[in-house]
Design an enzyme around this catalytic site. Structure first.
Site, PDB file in Angstrom:
ATOM      1  N   ALA A   1       0.869  -1.180   0.000  1.00 28.89           N
ATOM      2  CA  ALA A   1       0.000   0.000   0.000  1.00 28.89           C
ATOM      3  C   ALA A   1       0.903   1.227   0.000  1.00 28.89           C
ATOM      4  O   ALA A   1       2.091   1.135   0.336  1.00 28.89           O
ATOM      5  CB  ALA A   1      -0.866  -0.023   1.253  1.00 28.89           C
TER       6      ALA A   1
ATOM      7  N   GLY B   1       0.648  -5.090   0.772  1.00 24.13           N
ATOM      8  CA  GLY B   1      -0.504  -5.028  -0.121  1.00 24.13           C
ATOM      9  C   GLY B   1      -0.205  -5.629  -1.489  1.00 24.13           C
ATOM     10  O   GLY B   1      -1.125  -6.088  -2.184  1.00 24.13           O
TER      11      GLY B   1
ATOM     12  N   GLU C   1      -0.701  -9.215  -1.097  1.00 24.48           N
ATOM     13  CA  GLU C   1      -2.148  -9.421  -0.892  1.00 24.48           C
ATOM     14  C   GLU C   1      -2.896  -9.356  -2.231  1.00 24.48           C
ATOM     15  O   GLU C   1      -3.778 -10.175  -2.506  1.00 24.48           O
ATOM     16  CB  GLU C   1      -2.681  -8.380   0.107  1.00 24.48           C
ATOM     17  CG  GLU C   1      -2.139  -8.645   1.508  1.00 24.48           C
ATOM     18  CD  GLU C   1      -2.478  -7.531   2.497  1.00 24.48           C
ATOM     19  OE1 GLU C   1      -2.072  -6.380   2.261  1.00 24.48           O
ATOM     20  OE2 GLU C   1      -3.138  -7.819   3.497  1.00 24.48           O
TER      21      GLU C   1
ATOM     22  N   GLU D   1       4.299  -5.666   7.070  1.00 22.46           N
ATOM     23  CA  GLU D   1       3.491  -4.659   7.776  1.00 22.46           C
ATOM     24  C   GLU D   1       3.905  -4.509   9.231  1.00 22.46           C
ATOM     25  O   GLU D   1       3.853  -3.417   9.795  1.00 22.46           O
ATOM     26  CB  GLU D   1       1.994  -5.025   7.698  1.00 22.46           C
ATOM     27  CG  GLU D   1       1.348  -4.739   6.349  1.00 22.46           C
ATOM     28  CD  GLU D   1       1.513  -5.859   5.329  1.00 22.46           C
ATOM     29  OE1 GLU D   1       2.363  -6.745   5.540  1.00 22.46           O
ATOM     30  OE2 GLU D   1       0.794  -5.846   4.314  1.00 22.46           O
TER      31      GLU D   1
HETATM   32  N1  3HC Z   1       4.619   3.416   0.043  1.00 25.02           N
HETATM   33  C1  3HC Z   1       5.082   4.634  -0.259  1.00 25.02           C
HETATM   34  N2  3HC Z   1       6.357   4.871  -0.621  1.00 25.02           N
HETATM   35  C2  3HC Z   1       7.194   3.825  -0.679  1.00 25.02           C
HETATM   36  C3  3HC Z   1       6.783   2.525  -0.371  1.00 25.02           C
HETATM   37  C4  3HC Z   1       5.419   2.322  -0.007  1.00 25.02           C
HETATM   38  N3  3HC Z   1       4.938   1.103   0.283  1.00 25.02           N
HETATM   39  N4  3HC Z   1       7.835   1.689  -0.503  1.00 25.02           N
HETATM   40  C5  3HC Z   1       8.868   2.451  -0.881  1.00 25.02           C
HETATM   41  N5  3HC Z   1       8.487   3.740  -1.001  1.00 25.02           N
HETATM   42  C6  3HC Z   1       9.289   4.883  -1.441  1.00 25.02           C
HETATM   43  C7  3HC Z   1      10.405   5.187  -0.456  1.00 25.02           C
HETATM   44  O1  3HC Z   1       9.959   6.073   0.546  1.00 25.02           O
HETATM   45  C8  3HC Z   1      11.442   5.818  -1.371  1.00 25.02           C
HETATM   46  O2  3HC Z   1      11.050   7.154  -1.587  1.00 25.02           O
HETATM   47  P1  3HC Z   1      12.177   8.291  -1.819  1.00 25.02           P
HETATM   48  O3  3HC Z   1      12.936   7.863  -3.016  1.00 25.02           O
HETATM   49  O4  3HC Z   1      11.367   9.519  -1.981  1.00 25.02           O
HETATM   50  O5  3HC Z   1      13.021   8.278  -0.568  1.00 25.02           O
HETATM   51  C9  3HC Z   1      11.262   5.063  -2.689  1.00 25.02           C
HETATM   52  O6  3HC Z   1       9.963   4.477  -2.626  1.00 25.02           O
HETATM   53  C10 3HC Z   1      12.262   3.948  -2.902  1.00 25.02           C
HETATM   54  O7  3HC Z   1      12.284   3.140  -1.753  1.00 25.02           O
HETATM   55  P2  3HC Z   1      13.653   2.554  -1.157  1.00 25.02           P
HETATM   56  O8  3HC Z   1      14.663   3.632  -1.059  1.00 25.02           O
HETATM   57  O9  3HC Z   1      13.291   1.815   0.074  1.00 25.02           O
HETATM   58  O10 3HC Z   1      14.065   1.583  -2.341  1.00 25.02           O
HETATM   59  P3  3HC Z   1      14.796   0.171  -2.280  1.00 25.02           P
HETATM   60  O11 3HC Z   1      15.003  -0.250  -3.663  1.00 25.02           O
HETATM   61  O12 3HC Z   1      15.965   0.226  -1.351  1.00 25.02           O
HETATM   62  O13 3HC Z   1      13.752  -0.831  -1.591  1.00 25.02           O
HETATM   63  C11 3HC Z   1      11.605  -1.852  -1.266  1.00 25.02           C
HETATM   64  C12 3HC Z   1      12.571  -1.157  -2.263  1.00 25.02           C
HETATM   65  C13 3HC Z   1      12.191  -3.203  -0.843  1.00 25.02           C
HETATM   66  C14 3HC Z   1      10.301  -2.049  -1.959  1.00 25.02           C
HETATM   67  C15 3HC Z   1      11.449  -0.950  -0.020  1.00 25.02           C
HETATM   68  O14 3HC Z   1      11.115   0.366  -0.449  1.00 25.02           O
HETATM   69  C16 3HC Z   1      10.393  -1.370   0.949  1.00 25.02           C
HETATM   70  O15 3HC Z   1      10.628  -2.243   1.744  1.00 25.02           O
HETATM   71  N6  3HC Z   1       9.215  -0.728   0.912  1.00 25.02           N
HETATM   72  C17 3HC Z   1       8.169  -0.902   1.871  1.00 25.02           C
HETATM   73  C18 3HC Z   1       7.457  -2.225   1.725  1.00 25.02           C
HETATM   74  C19 3HC Z   1       6.338  -2.317   2.725  1.00 25.02           C
HETATM   75  O16 3HC Z   1       6.513  -2.099   3.901  1.00 25.02           O
HETATM   76  N7  3HC Z   1       5.145  -2.671   2.245  1.00 25.02           N
HETATM   77  C20 3HC Z   1       3.988  -2.781   3.080  1.00 25.02           C
HETATM   78  C21 3HC Z   1       3.256  -1.473   3.111  1.00 25.02           C
HETATM   79  S1  3HC Z   1       1.915  -1.483   4.264  1.00 25.02           S
HETATM   80  C22 3HC Z   1       0.680  -2.340   3.460  1.00 25.02           C
HETATM   81  O17 3HC Z   1       0.866  -2.792   2.365  1.00 25.02           O
HETATM   82  C23 3HC Z   1      -0.628  -2.435   4.199  1.00 25.02           C
HETATM   83  C24 3HC Z   1      -1.565  -3.400   3.608  1.00 25.02           C
HETATM   84  O18 3HC Z   1      -1.466  -4.641   4.227  1.00 25.02           O
HETATM   85  C25 3HC Z   1      -2.954  -2.901   3.751  1.00 25.02           C
END
Ligand code: 3HC
Length: 700
Positions: A63, A103, A106, A126
């Site tokens: 998400a 997400g 999911e 998450e």
């Molecule tokens: N939402 C919004 N922005 C995100 C994001 C997300 N899920 N994931 C990454 N970004 C953004 C980062 O803030 C960063 O922004 P910036 O360049 O402005 O600083 C950019 O994307 C690149 O991210 P990284 O620097 O982390 O890039 P990497 O290549 O090192 O890593 C990744 C990529 C492994 C995908 C890592 O970004 C990551 O782990 N992201 C988060 C994954 C996550 O936690 N997903 C779950 C979200 S909660 C959810 O899904 C709820 C649901 O169950 C309802």
């Protein structure tokens, strides 16, 4: 509206492509456009099946976390999309590359089948954001991979690889060719052999081996591993519901617990850290033309515990490193430290013997500066004493090739003084690792007055290479971390003089969430180390109370864990309360004219934290840290502050700066101006009704 979802038909197969850089997060635009694409797919009589695929470097990474601060979610929200995909009237296959996270996984589980290339990763991270998978993930993953695997993945938040995902049932196929071509071939095969559509919400969970004891085991595990965190307990409740209730009823529980997590201070704190840890690489005024120096050869000077720990970071990243000591005996001792550290990991099953041998082969030893003359980066990790450091840097200046980066691991000393004793201060930088250096993620990157931009940029990049969280800070005594940690410990010590037991103070700190209490930390580092550290500080407060207990213990030779007795007594590494400490504290308090009294737990935690926060405000206004978030990253990665508190500055913003300010003033009335004058920035922000975070955004 942006249209990040594209619809195209190839050979009667709809290719639905999401293109939302950088990581295809499921923002409102993606959800809305994907929903429309599924409508189109359902009504498109020319297609027999669909493929959901992503452009760019990854499949959907979750998400869009930045939307979580702006509730309510704009419809359609994610669970609705997942259900809509599952309800499609023809098979849909998720074709995955990069990472299918949160997400993203999911959505993939809403699809009827999943295929991926071998390098793809799958996870529900998450929990690291203080959340649970709230788009049907807690219900679908147990159905797909079993309750145990689902709990392991959701509670750790760690992604698994494609092979593992295939073996546990998440993946139907691993594709060895081009992803889209392979996915098309896979779809054709499904259609040919008429594989029935798999709708996970309609499948029963395999409850073999799933019992109340299993859930209790997980509860016991998280009580230790995730002490204090809110989300893990809720994840277990959701999986329990998945096993015991109908899909629809269990989903209601997931939904309500997800919202509870989302609105919790824990999740706000952990989301803050997610963005703060990415923001640290954003250095203002850095020219786009700043070059990164090529660094291939590394050397560490000083084979003590710290130098060896630092060397291990490079070895762990498969980078050869030369470890230097003045004597062969010292060098041998250092190499033994490294071997023993690895051996301990092998004994615990965390490392194979083969991997250990591989790392040790990457390690070279030397007692001669000539052997490191070709190094691109040298990190000095000798004794924390300015005279010794200067000597080493003069030698490095003479021995190292032009363009080499000369770094010091000092934890407090003035980088400018060290830099200026060389002929190339622009190449000198501080790289402050935290003990144990091979484990703690934090690296303070200390810029001197003359440190060049390319040396800073190269150091930030190097931090990522060795998987450290590198935070750029400025020069002052103790930089950011230790400078703020000292007032925290100062108050903890002072409260002992006021009659509170060390054990109780540590307990209050741990109950608040700190990994260790302040007294356990000083005993671990050594009372001698804290005494000498303060002694080196030219501006040490002229105050007989200041670190009085530490001074007395140092004089008594009670150094802490290393001597078996410090503030606590030690049996091995177990700290035991020492009744003599209360007598020492009382005696010193009498001598200093300090009245002992009852102190509430609330005051204990306030005095330690608010003293730290006030110092943080000074650090911000002096430009020693770039942003409040950088300070938070430092404390949550190097000082055992729990991520669910978000760091000291986030915590202050959460409580409200007005309250922090007023409380500091109340301590000022009791204890005087010396330590309790509110920082001017704090005063200013209260007057302007702003937070540290808002000020940081405006001042970067
Ligand atoms: N939402 C919004 N922005 C995100 C994001 C997300 N899920 N994931 C990454 N970004 C953004 C980062 O803030 C960063 O922004 P910036 O360049 O402005 O600083 C950019 O994307 C690149 O991210 P990284 O620097 O982390 O890039 P990497 O290549 O090192 O890593 C990744 C990529 C492994 C995908 C890592 O970004 C990551 O782990 N992201 C988060 C994954 C996550 O936690 N997903 C779950 C979200 S909660 C959810 O899904 C709820 C649901 O169950 C309802």
């Amino acid at each position: 509206m942006l249209n990040p979802t594209h619809y195209q038909v190839i050979d009667q197969i709809a290719i639905i492509t999401i293109d939302n850089p950088p990581v295809n997060a499921m923002s409102f635009d993606v959800r809305q456009s994907l929903s429309k694409a599924i409508d189109q797919f359902n009504s498109d009589v020319s297609v027999k099946a669909g493929i959901l695929i992503c452009k760019g470097r990854t499949f959907i990474a979750g998400a869009d976390i930045s939307e979580f601060d702006h509730l309510p979610f704009k419809d359609p929200w994610l669970p609705e999309i997942v259900q809509k995909i599952e309800d499609a009237n023809k098979p849909i296959v998720a074709a995955i590359h990069g990472s299918a996270l949160g997400g993203g996984l999911e959505v993939a589980m809403g699809c009827h089948f999943r295929c991926a290339i071998e390098s793809a990763k799958f996870g529900l991270p998450e929990v690291t954001l203080g959340l649970l998978p709230g788009a049907t993930g807690t219900q679908r993953l147990p159905r797909l991979a079993g309750a145990k695997k689902a709990l392991d993945m959701m509670l750790s938040g760690k992604p698994i690889n494609a092979k593992d995902a295939f073996n546990c049932g998440i993946l139907d196929m691993i594709i060895e060719t081009d992803l889209q071509e392979g996915a098309i071939a896979f779809v054709k095969e499904i259609l040919d052999i008429q594989t029935p559509i798999k709708r996970l919400s309609q499948i029963n969970i395999n409850s073999n081996g799933v019992s109340t004891e299993l859930f209790n085991d997980y509860r016991n595990q998280i009580a230790k591993k995730s002490r204090g965190f809110f989300a893990p307990k809720q994840i277990i409740k959701c999986v329990e519901a998945a096993v015991e209730l109908s899909y629809e009823d269990a989903l209601k529980i997931e939904n309500s617990l997800f919202l509870e997590c989302l609105n919790s201070d824990h999740s706000k704190a952990q989301r803050h850290l997610f963005f703060a840890e990415r923001e640290i690489s954003n250095i203002p005024n850095k020219s786009k033309d700043t070059k990164i120096r090529e660094i291939n050869t590394f050397a560490i000077v000083g084979a003590g515990t710290m130098g060896c720990g630092i060397a291990m970071n490079f070895l762990n990243a498969n980078i050869p490193v030369t470890l230097m000591e003045v004597s062969q005996e010292g060098l041998d001792r250092g190499i033994d430290i490294i071997r023993n550290n690895y051996q301990a990991q092998v004994s615990k099953g965390r490392l194979s013997q083969e991997q250990m041998e591989h790392y040790l082969k990457l390690l070279n030893g030397s007692t001669d500066y000539a052997d490191i003359s070709n190094a691109d980066l040298v990190i000095e990790a000798v004794f924390e004493n300015m005279t010794i450091k200067k000597e080493v840097f003069q030698k490095l200046d003479g021995a190292c090739k032009p363009g080499a980066i000369l770094a010091t691991n000092t934890s407090t000393l003035d980088i400018n003084v060290i830099a200026n004793c060389t002929s190339r201060p622009e190449d000198v930088i501080g790289l402050h690792f935290f003990a144990p250096a091979n484990i703690m993620p934090l690296l303070e990157i200390v810029r001197g007055d003359k440190t060049s931009d390319d040396v800073i940029a190269t150091s930030l990049k190097m931090a990522k290479t060795i998987r450290k969280v590198g935070v750029l800070v400025g020069v002052c005594f103790g930089f950011v971390g230790n400078r703020m940690f000292l007032p925290y410990v100062r108050e903890a010590e002072h409260m002992m003089l006021e009659g509170v037991s060390a054990k109780h103070i540590d307990q209050v700190a741990c109950d608040w969430g700190m990994a260790m209490g302040p007294h356990a930390v000083t005993d671990l580092s050594g009372q001698d180390v804290f005494f000498k550290l303060n002694d080196e500080w030219e501006d040490q407060p002229d105050d007989p109370n200041y670190f009085r207990i530490c001074k007395v213990l140092f004089e008594m030779g009670r150094y802490g864990q290393k001597s078996g007795r410090g503030i606590f007594k030690y049996e091995g590494r177990t700290a035991i309360e020492d009744p003599e400490m209360a007598d020492i504290a009382r005696r010193e308090a009498d001598e200093l004219g300090i009245k002992q009294r009852e102190i509430s737990d609330n005051e204990i935690i306030e005095r330690m934290l608010y003293a730290m926060i006030n110092e943080g405000a000074l650090i911000l206004e002096q430009g020693i840290a770039l942003r409040a978030g950088d300070i938070d990253v430092i404390f949550c990665n190097g000082y055992g502050m729990p991520r669910y508190r978000g760091g000291p500055m986030f915590y202050a913003d959460l409580i409200g700066l007005k309250q922090v300010y007023e409380t500091i003033n109340s301590y000022r009335e009791r204890y005087g101006d010396r330590y309790w004058t509110p920082a001017p920035l704090l005063e200013q922000l209260v007057a302007e009704n702003k937070t540290f975070a808002e000020w940081s955004k405006e001042n970067i």
